[in-house]
Design a protein around this motif. Structure first.
Motif, PDB file in Angstrom:
ATOM      1  N   ILE A  19      34.473  88.656 -79.004  1.00 29.48           N
ATOM      2  CA  ILE A  19      33.451  88.489 -80.048  1.00 29.48           C
ATOM      3  C   ILE A  19      32.680  87.192 -79.827  1.00 29.48           C
ATOM      4  O   ILE A  19      31.443  87.174 -79.888  1.00 29.48           O
ATOM      5  CB  ILE A  19      34.084  88.561 -81.446  1.00 29.48           C
ATOM      6  N   TRP A  20      33.372  86.102 -79.537  1.00 22.70           N
ATOM      7  CA  TRP A  20      32.708  84.819 -79.287  1.00 22.70           C
ATOM      8  C   TRP A  20      31.726  84.954 -78.129  1.00 22.70           C
ATOM      9  O   TRP A  20      30.572  84.534 -78.222  1.00 22.70           O
ATOM     10  CB  TRP A  20      33.753  83.735 -79.001  1.00 22.70           C
ATOM     11  N   TYR A  21      32.189  85.514 -77.033  1.00 20.78           N
ATOM     12  CA  TYR A  21      31.344  85.648 -75.852  1.00 20.78           C
ATOM     13  C   TYR A  21      30.165  86.582 -76.130  1.00 20.78           C
ATOM     14  O   TYR A  21      29.038  86.292 -75.733  1.00 20.78           O
ATOM     15  CB  TYR A  21      32.163  86.169 -74.661  1.00 20.78           C
ATOM     16  N   GLY A  22      30.410  87.684 -76.812  1.00 12.54           N
ATOM     17  CA  GLY A  22      29.342  88.631 -77.125  1.00 12.54           C
ATOM     18  C   GLY A  22      28.262  88.033 -78.001  1.00 12.54           C
ATOM     19  O   GLY A  22      27.073  88.292 -77.812  1.00 12.54           O
ATOM     20  N   VAL A  23      28.661  87.207 -78.958  1.00 16.71           N
ATOM     21  CA  VAL A  23      27.681  86.530 -79.810  1.00 16.71           C
ATOM     22  C   VAL A  23      26.916  85.494 -78.984  1.00 16.71           C
ATOM     23  O   VAL A  23      25.700  85.349 -79.129  1.00 16.71           O
ATOM     24  CB  VAL A  23      28.367  85.892 -81.041  1.00 16.71           C
ATOM     25  N   ARG A  24      27.611  84.819 -78.081  1.00 13.62           N
ATOM     26  CA  ARG A  24      26.982  83.813 -77.225  1.00 13.62           C
ATOM     27  C   ARG A  24      25.870  84.417 -76.365  1.00 13.62           C
ATOM     28  O   ARG A  24      24.812  83.812 -76.193  1.00 13.62           O
ATOM     29  CB  ARG A  24      28.053  83.183 -76.340  1.00 13.62           C
ATOM     30  N   VAL A  25      26.106  85.602 -75.809  1.00 10.44           N
ATOM     31  CA  VAL A  25      25.091  86.202 -74.939  1.00 10.44           C
ATOM     32  C   VAL A  25      23.979  86.890 -75.734  1.00 10.44           C
ATOM     33  O   VAL A  25      23.061  87.445 -75.136  1.00 10.44           O
ATOM     34  CB  VAL A  25      25.701  87.168 -73.889  1.00 10.44           C
ATOM     35  N   VAL A  31      22.020  81.609 -66.538  1.00 15.43           N
ATOM     36  CA  VAL A  31      23.384  81.655 -66.012  1.00 15.43           C
ATOM     37  C   VAL A  31      23.331  81.754 -64.492  1.00 15.43           C
ATOM     38  O   VAL A  31      22.372  82.284 -63.928  1.00 15.43           O
ATOM     39  CB  VAL A  31      24.190  82.848 -66.588  1.00 15.43           C
ATOM     40  N   PRO A  32      24.356  81.266 -63.836  1.00 15.98           N
ATOM     41  CA  PRO A  32      24.409  81.453 -62.384  1.00 15.98           C
ATOM     42  C   PRO A  32      24.468  82.947 -62.061  1.00 15.98           C
ATOM     43  O   PRO A  32      25.170  83.704 -62.737  1.00 15.98           O
ATOM     44  CB  PRO A  32      25.708  80.755 -61.972  1.00 15.98           C
ATOM     45  N   VAL A  33      23.747  83.375 -61.042  1.00 18.72           N
ATOM     46  CA  VAL A  33      23.737  84.796 -60.704  1.00 18.72           C
ATOM     47  C   VAL A  33      25.132  85.281 -60.339  1.00 18.72           C
ATOM     48  O   VAL A  33      25.466  86.437 -60.577  1.00 18.72           O
ATOM     49  CB  VAL A  33      22.725  85.139 -59.587  1.00 18.72           C
ATOM     50  N   ILE A  34      25.961  84.393 -59.800  1.00 17.43           N
ATOM     51  CA  ILE A  34      27.317  84.804 -59.442  1.00 17.43           C
ATOM     52  C   ILE A  34      28.084  85.297 -60.669  1.00 17.43           C
ATOM     53  O   ILE A  34      28.894  86.227 -60.566  1.00 17.43           O
ATOM     54  CB  ILE A  34      28.088  83.666 -58.706  1.00 17.43           C
ATOM     55  N   ALA A  35      27.817  84.718 -61.830  1.00 14.36           N
ATOM     56  CA  ALA A  35      28.480  85.170 -63.055  1.00 14.36           C
ATOM     57  C   ALA A  35      28.094  86.614 -63.377  1.00 14.36           C
ATOM     58  O   ALA A  35      28.938  87.409 -63.788  1.00 14.36           O
ATOM     59  CB  ALA A  35      28.122  84.247 -64.224  1.00 14.36           C
ATOM     60  N   ILE A  36      26.837  86.945 -63.150  1.00 14.18           N
ATOM     61  CA  ILE A  36      26.383  88.322 -63.387  1.00 14.18           C
ATOM     62  C   ILE A  36      27.010  89.259 -62.360  1.00 14.18           C
ATOM     63  O   ILE A  36      27.416  90.370 -62.679  1.00 14.18           O
ATOM     64  CB  ILE A  36      24.840  88.408 -63.327  1.00 14.18           C
ATOM     65  N   LEU A  92      18.123  85.226 -68.849  1.00 10.60           N
ATOM     66  CA  LEU A  92      18.204  86.515 -69.534  1.00 10.60           C
ATOM     67  C   LEU A  92      17.905  86.340 -71.005  1.00 10.60           C
ATOM     68  O   LEU A  92      18.327  85.361 -71.619  1.00 10.60           O
ATOM     69  CB  LEU A  92      19.620  87.106 -69.383  1.00 10.60           C
ATOM     70  N   SER A  93      17.184  87.297 -71.556  1.00  7.01           N
ATOM     71  CA  SER A  93      16.983  87.265 -73.003  1.00  7.01           C
ATOM     72  C   SER A  93      18.272  87.734 -73.669  1.00  7.01           C
ATOM     73  O   SER A  93      19.100  88.410 -73.063  1.00  7.01           O
ATOM     74  CB  SER A  93      15.791  88.132 -73.409  1.00  7.01           C
ATOM     75  N   GLY A  94      18.427  87.344 -74.916  1.00  7.35           N
ATOM     76  CA  GLY A  94      19.620  87.719 -75.649  1.00  7.35           C
ATOM     77  C   GLY A  94      19.689  89.223 -75.876  1.00  7.35           C
ATOM     78  O   GLY A  94      18.663  89.897 -75.989  1.00  7.35           O
ATOM     79  N   GLU A  95      20.906  89.735 -75.895  1.00  7.59           N
ATOM     80  CA  GLU A  95      21.107  91.170 -76.116  1.00  7.59           C
ATOM     81  C   GLU A  95      22.509  91.381 -76.697  1.00  7.59           C
ATOM     82  O   GLU A  95      23.368  90.518 -76.588  1.00  7.59           O
ATOM     83  CB  GLU A  95      20.917  91.961 -74.822  1.00  7.59           C
ATOM     84  N   TRP A  96      22.689  92.515 -77.316  1.00  3.79           N
ATOM     85  CA  TRP A  96      23.961  92.841 -77.952  1.00  3.79           C
ATOM     86  C   TRP A  96      24.753  93.893 -77.174  1.00  3.79           C
ATOM     87  O   TRP A  96      25.867  94.226 -77.545  1.00  3.79           O
ATOM     88  CB  TRP A  96      23.721  93.329 -79.382  1.00  3.79           C
ATOM     89  N   LEU A  97      24.209  94.400 -76.096  1.00  4.36           N
ATOM     90  CA  LEU A  97      24.908  95.439 -75.343  1.00  4.36           C
ATOM     91  C   LEU A  97      26.197  94.912 -74.709  1.00  4.36           C
ATOM     92  O   LEU A  97      27.201  95.617 -74.671  1.00  4.36           O
ATOM     93  CB  LEU A  97      24.006  96.045 -74.274  1.00  4.36           C
ATOM     94  N   THR A  98      26.184  93.683 -74.231  1.00  5.81           N
ATOM     95  CA  THR A  98      27.392  93.123 -73.624  1.00  5.81           C
ATOM     96  C   THR A  98      28.544  93.134 -74.623  1.00  5.81           C
ATOM     97  O   THR A  98      29.649  93.574 -74.296  1.00  5.81           O
ATOM     98  CB  THR A  98      27.129  91.694 -73.113  1.00  5.81           C
ATOM     99  N   LEU A  99      28.292  92.664 -75.830  1.00  5.39           N
ATOM    100  CA  LEU A  99      29.334  92.686 -76.867  1.00  5.39           C
ATOM    101  C   LEU A  99      29.779  94.114 -77.140  1.00  5.39           C
ATOM    102  O   LEU A  99      30.979  94.398 -77.218  1.00  5.39           O
ATOM    103  CB  LEU A  99      28.833  92.028 -78.155  1.00  5.39           C
TER     104      LEU A  99
END
Length: 153
Positions: A19-25, A31-36, A92-99
Motif C-alpha cells: 500500500i505504501w509503495y502503491g500510494v508513492r507511485v 526513477v532509474p530505468v533499472i528499477a522499471i 513517469l506520471s502518477g498512476e494507480w495501476l501499480t497498486l
C-alpha cells in the motif's frame, strides 16, 4: 475471521509495504530505468504460485495466454505514463495501476492460501486453478509489458 487471524504475521507488513509503495507511485516521479526493468521479477513470483497449484491441465496454458495478454495490455497503458527517458532515468506520471496489480497479486496468493486451508475441494477444482492461473498471468504479464514499453521508448 480465522482466515485473517490465522495468516502468518509477515503478511501484514507486506500488505502495508504494498500500500505504501502503491500510494508513492501515484505521484509523478523520476526513477532509474533499472528499477522499471526489475519490476517484472515481482510479477514473475506468481510462477511459483501457479507451480504450487494442484496438477491441472488448464493451469499452464491459462497462465501462458493470460501472460501474453498482460504483456500487450501493460505495454499499451504504460505509454501514456512515460513523460521522458534520459540519462538512465525515466520520468513517469502518477498512476494507480501499480497498486492495483500488486494488490491483485497479494489477494490472489492470500485467497489461494485460505482456499487451500479451508476449502480444499474448491482449491483443487479445475475452475479455481484456471482462474488463479489467469489472474496470475495477467498481473505478471502487465509488469513485463510495462517494462518493455519503457525499454522501447
Amino acid at each position: 475471521m480465522s482466515a485473517i487471524t490465522g495468516a502468518p504475521i509477515w503478511v501484514w507488513p507486506l500488505l502495508a509495504f504494498i500500500i505504501w509503495y502503491g500510494v508513492r507511485v501515484s505521484n509523478t516521479r523520476a526513477v532509474p530505468v533499472i528499477a522499471i526493468y526489475l519490476t517484472p521479477l515481482v510479477g514473475l513470483l506468481s510462477i511459483n504460485s501457479v507451480a504450487g497449484l494442484p496438477p491441472s491441465p488448464v493451469a499452464w496454458p491459462a497462465y501462458g495466454v493470460a501472460f501474453l495478454v498482460g504483456i500487450v495490455a501493460g505495454s499499451r497503458v504504460q505509454g501514456k505514463w512515460i513523460i521522458s527517458k534520459e540519462d538512465g532515468k525515466v520520468t513517469l506520471s502518477g498512476e494507480w495501476l501499480t497498486l492495483t496489480v500488486m494488490l491483485v497479486i497479494f489477494c490472489m496468493n492470500f485467497v489461494g492460501g485460505v482456499s487451500k486451508a479451508m476449502f480444499p475441494a474448491t482449491y483443487e477444482s479445475s475452475l479455481f486453478v484456471g482462474l488463479f492461473a489467469i489472474v496470475a498471468g495477467l498481473a505478471s504479464g502487465s509488469f513485463c509489458g510495462r517494462a518493455l514499453k519503457v525499454w522501447r521508448s
